[in-house]
Design an enzyme around this catalytic site. Structure first.
Site: not given
Length: 321
Positions: A15, A67, A93, A95, A109, A111, A138, A146-147, A176
């Site tokens: 975290g 899921r 995970r 989603l 998010n 990345h 990013s 995804l991404d 980041e």
């Protein structure tokens, strides 16, 4: 000061990005607060850090759950917290599409690559193998693919001679921690950013037939029709005379409607000092709950009220059916 956005951070491990978000939220006039840290791993170290900072936590292992069922439980915790934005920070995970779609535009998010390059895993090794001059990170909106969501912010990190995936990862992690709090803050406060609001309004106004932009008395104005025969149907007004708000000015049917709107919904409408005498209404844009569908409807209605008949004739016929 405006009410702070309420964010939930989803983590799976240490975290560190979550911590960067938390500590940034405690500085100055940061526009967000972290109201919950949730994880799919009850042993995630980041949960203990969040608890030490007095932030509510939630953990539910995903093993043995579908899921959809796990996502539903995580989403229930998010909703109970009263959050309006979900921020993924090392949440390992994928989603479900339904979860992501319900939070479209409200889930971010980070990345470790310069998207659209290197979606997925092993991003640093792939950047080095490609002989790229830079790696980086990013922040993007989350979509079912995804991404692939809109990139909101990036930081470039140089790849130096003798670089390894591990050494590059260490420096990208530092980037980041600087980028994510800034990008989240900018995104959750975009509703009061004049530049962002104008960009949204401009795209919508210029999507209508035969429209153009022309400044009027220092404000962005939007016209329909050609040349001198063109007429204004909307203005973008940043804090117009006597009002400390950002607004769309659009045409009403007349003074009765204008006064009715202002009297019934003063939190949404006002009578502009300069244009109000001609039946124009101010529609307040800098509201976190702004419905852009309503803005679209006002633009189309105002456009239609002054557009040449050759443009509105088909619409008039359609209205008869």
């Amino acid at each position: 000061m405006a009410e702070k956005a309420r964010i939930v951070v989803l983590i799976s491990g240490a975290g560190t990005n979550m911590a960067a978000l938390v500590y940034a939220s405690r500085i100055g006039d940061c526009p967000y607060e972290v109201v919950l840290v949730a994880s799919n791993d009850p042993a995630a170290a980041g949960l203990a850090l969040a608890a030490a900072e007095g932030i509510a936590t939630f953990a539910l292992p995903h093993k043995g759950m579908t899921r959809d069922a796990h996502d539903a439980a995580m989403e229930a915790a998010v909703l109970e917290s009263g959050a309006d934005t979900i921020v993924l920070a090392g949440y390992m995970r994928i989603l479900s599409d339904g979860f992501v779609e319900r939070w479209a535009g409200r889930m971010l998010n980070i990345h470790p690559s310069l998207l659209p390059k290197y979606k997925g895993l092993d991003t640093h090794a792939r950047a080095i193998a490609a002989a790229d001059s830079h790696g980086g990170t990013s922040v993007h909106l989350v979509t079912p693919e995804l991404d692939a969501g809109e990139v909101l912010a990036q930081v470039r990190v140089p790849i130096v001679p003798g670089e390894t995936a591990e050494s590059l990862a260490e420096r990208v992690k530092l980037a980041e921690h600087q980028l994510y709090p800034r990008a989240v803050a900018d995104y959750v406060s975009r509703w009061r950013n004049p530049g962002w609001l104008l960009e949204q309004l401009r795209a919508r106004a210029l999507a209508l037939p035969e429209t153009s932009e022309q400044e009027s008395f220092g404000s962005a104005g939007f016209r329909v029709g050609e040349g001198k025969s063109g007429k204004y149907f909307a203005y973008f007004s940043e804090r117009p005379h006597g009002h400390d708000r950002i607004a769309l000015l659009a045409k009403t049917s007349g003074m009765d409607e204008l006064h009715g709107l202002v009297e019934d919904q003063p939190e949404t409408y006002f009578k502009p000092a300069f244009y109000g005498a001609s039946g124009w209404v101010g529609i307040i844009l800098d509201r976190p709950d702004l419905d852009w569908g309503d803005v679209d409807a006002w633009l189309q209605r105002s456009w239609r009220s002054v557009a040449p008949k050759r443009l509105t004739r088909l619409l008039d016929i359609a209205d008869e059916f």
